[in-house]
Scaffold this motif. Structure first.
Motif, PDB file in Angstrom:
ATOM      1  N   UNK A  73       0.970  -1.309   0.034  1.00  9.77           N
ATOM      2  CA  UNK A  73      -0.075   0.018  -0.219  1.00  9.77           C
ATOM      3  C   UNK A  73       0.779   1.359  -0.037  1.00  9.77           C
ATOM      4  N   UNK A  74       1.265   1.808  -1.127  1.00  9.80           N
ATOM      5  CA  UNK A  74       2.208   2.831  -1.340  1.00  9.80           C
ATOM      6  C   UNK A  74       1.649   4.073  -0.565  1.00  9.80           C
ATOM      7  N   UNK A  75       0.337   4.244  -0.462  1.00  9.93           N
ATOM      8  CA  UNK A  75      -0.265   5.510   0.468  1.00  9.93           C
ATOM      9  C   UNK A  75       0.014   5.414   1.795  1.00  9.93           C
ATOM     10  N   UNK A  76       0.189   4.153   2.484  1.00 11.82           N
ATOM     11  CA  UNK A  76       0.580   3.969   3.533  1.00 11.82           C
ATOM     12  C   UNK A  76       1.948   3.600   3.686  1.00 11.82           C
ATOM     13  N   UNK A  77       2.652   3.711   2.714  1.00 19.34           N
ATOM     14  CA  UNK A  77       4.114   3.376   2.942  1.00 19.34           C
ATOM     15  C   UNK A  77       4.446   2.146   3.683  1.00 19.34           C
ATOM     16  N   UNK A  78       3.627   0.891   3.269  1.00 19.93           N
ATOM     17  CA  UNK A  78       3.568  -0.358   3.987  1.00 19.93           C
ATOM     18  C   UNK A  78       3.594  -1.252   2.835  1.00 19.93           C
ATOM     19  N   UNK A  79       4.540  -2.438   3.203  1.00 20.43           N
ATOM     20  CA  UNK A  79       4.458  -3.852   2.653  1.00 20.43           C
ATOM     21  C   UNK A  79       3.975  -4.970   3.302  1.00 20.43           C
ATOM     22  N   UNK A  80       2.980  -5.747   2.878  1.00 19.01           N
ATOM     23  CA  UNK A  80       2.573  -6.892   3.710  1.00 19.01           C
ATOM     24  C   UNK A  80       2.859  -8.247   3.438  1.00 19.01           C
ATOM     25  N   UNK A  81       3.319  -9.053   4.193  1.00 17.22           N
ATOM     26  CA  UNK A  81       3.256 -10.561   3.895  1.00 17.22           C
ATOM     27  C   UNK A  81       2.342 -11.488   4.541  1.00 17.22           C
ATOM     28  N   UNK A  82       1.171 -11.774   4.111  1.00 19.06           N
ATOM     29  CA  UNK A  82       0.444 -12.728   4.444  1.00 19.06           C
ATOM     30  C   UNK A  82       0.704 -14.069   4.492  1.00 19.06           C
ATOM     31  N   UNK A  83       0.873 -14.737   5.861  1.00 23.21           N
ATOM     32  CA  UNK A  83       1.350 -16.128   5.775  1.00 23.21           C
ATOM     33  C   UNK A  83       0.330 -17.091   6.262  1.00 23.21           C
ATOM     34  N   UNK A  84      -0.241 -18.050   5.507  1.00 22.86           N
ATOM     35  CA  UNK A  84      -1.180 -18.824   5.723  1.00 22.86           C
ATOM     36  C   UNK A  84      -0.461 -20.298   5.922  1.00 22.86           C
ATOM     37  N   UNK A  85      -1.105 -21.257   6.482  1.00 18.64           N
ATOM     38  CA  UNK A  85      -0.882 -22.474   6.439  1.00 18.64           C
ATOM     39  C   UNK A  85       0.578 -22.747   6.794  1.00 18.64           C
ATOM     40  N   UNK A  86       1.035 -22.274   7.797  1.00 19.54           N
ATOM     41  CA  UNK A  86       2.291 -22.069   8.358  1.00 19.54           C
ATOM     42  C   UNK A  86       2.717 -23.272   8.982  1.00 19.54           C
ATOM     43  N   UNK A  87       4.059 -23.823   8.866  1.00 10.93           N
ATOM     44  CA  UNK A  87       4.689 -24.949   9.207  1.00 10.93           C
ATOM     45  C   UNK A  87       5.835 -24.547   9.977  1.00 10.93           C
ATOM     46  N   UNK A  88       6.190 -25.463  10.880  1.00 11.71           N
ATOM     47  CA  UNK A  88       7.573 -25.552  11.750  1.00 11.71           C
ATOM     48  C   UNK A  88       8.789 -24.916  10.939  1.00 11.71           C
TER      49      UNK A  88
END
Length: 125
Positions: A73-88
């Protein structure tokens, strides 16, 4: 002053989800590609995902394809990483970084010149 600050890490059970955020200041976010990397104890830092300056191009490591999603979201100066089905095996310190590239992106570390301090992600039951 150029700064990248990661947040959103924590302890999660296998199969769970987390969303990491990379808050950026000191430069114009929409000029550069941004990448996410991780480093597990005793292992080298590895590329996880990246996103081009416009968000139109993304790349993922094979180990996270279909489970992780990068967005910005360039307007919020933020980059996200959505992590699903996480593994050890996803347990690591996760870092965001600014690329010297603008168009396109790569998860090769040498193309990145500024790094955050990292956020710990632990996947364990």
């Amino acid at each position: 002053q150029l700064q990248l600050v990661e947040s959103g890490g924590g302890l999660v059970q296998p199969g769970g989800s987390l969303r990491l955020s990379c808050s950026i200041s000191g430069f114009t976010l929409d000029y550069y590609a941004i990448g996410w990397f991780r480093q597990a104890p005793g292992k080298e830092r590895e590329g996880v995902s990246c996103i081009s300056n416009s968000g139109g191009i993304t790349n993922y490591a094979d180990s996270v394809k279909g489970r992780f999603t990068i967005s910005r979201d360039n307007a919020k100066n933020t980059v996200y990483l959505q992590m699903n089905s996480l593994k050890p095996e996803d347990t690591a310190v996760y870092y965001c970084a600014k690329s010297i590239l603008r168009l396109g992106c790569t998860t090769v570390l040498t193309w990145y010149d500024s790094w955050g301090q990292g956020t710990q992600v632990t996947v364990s039951s």
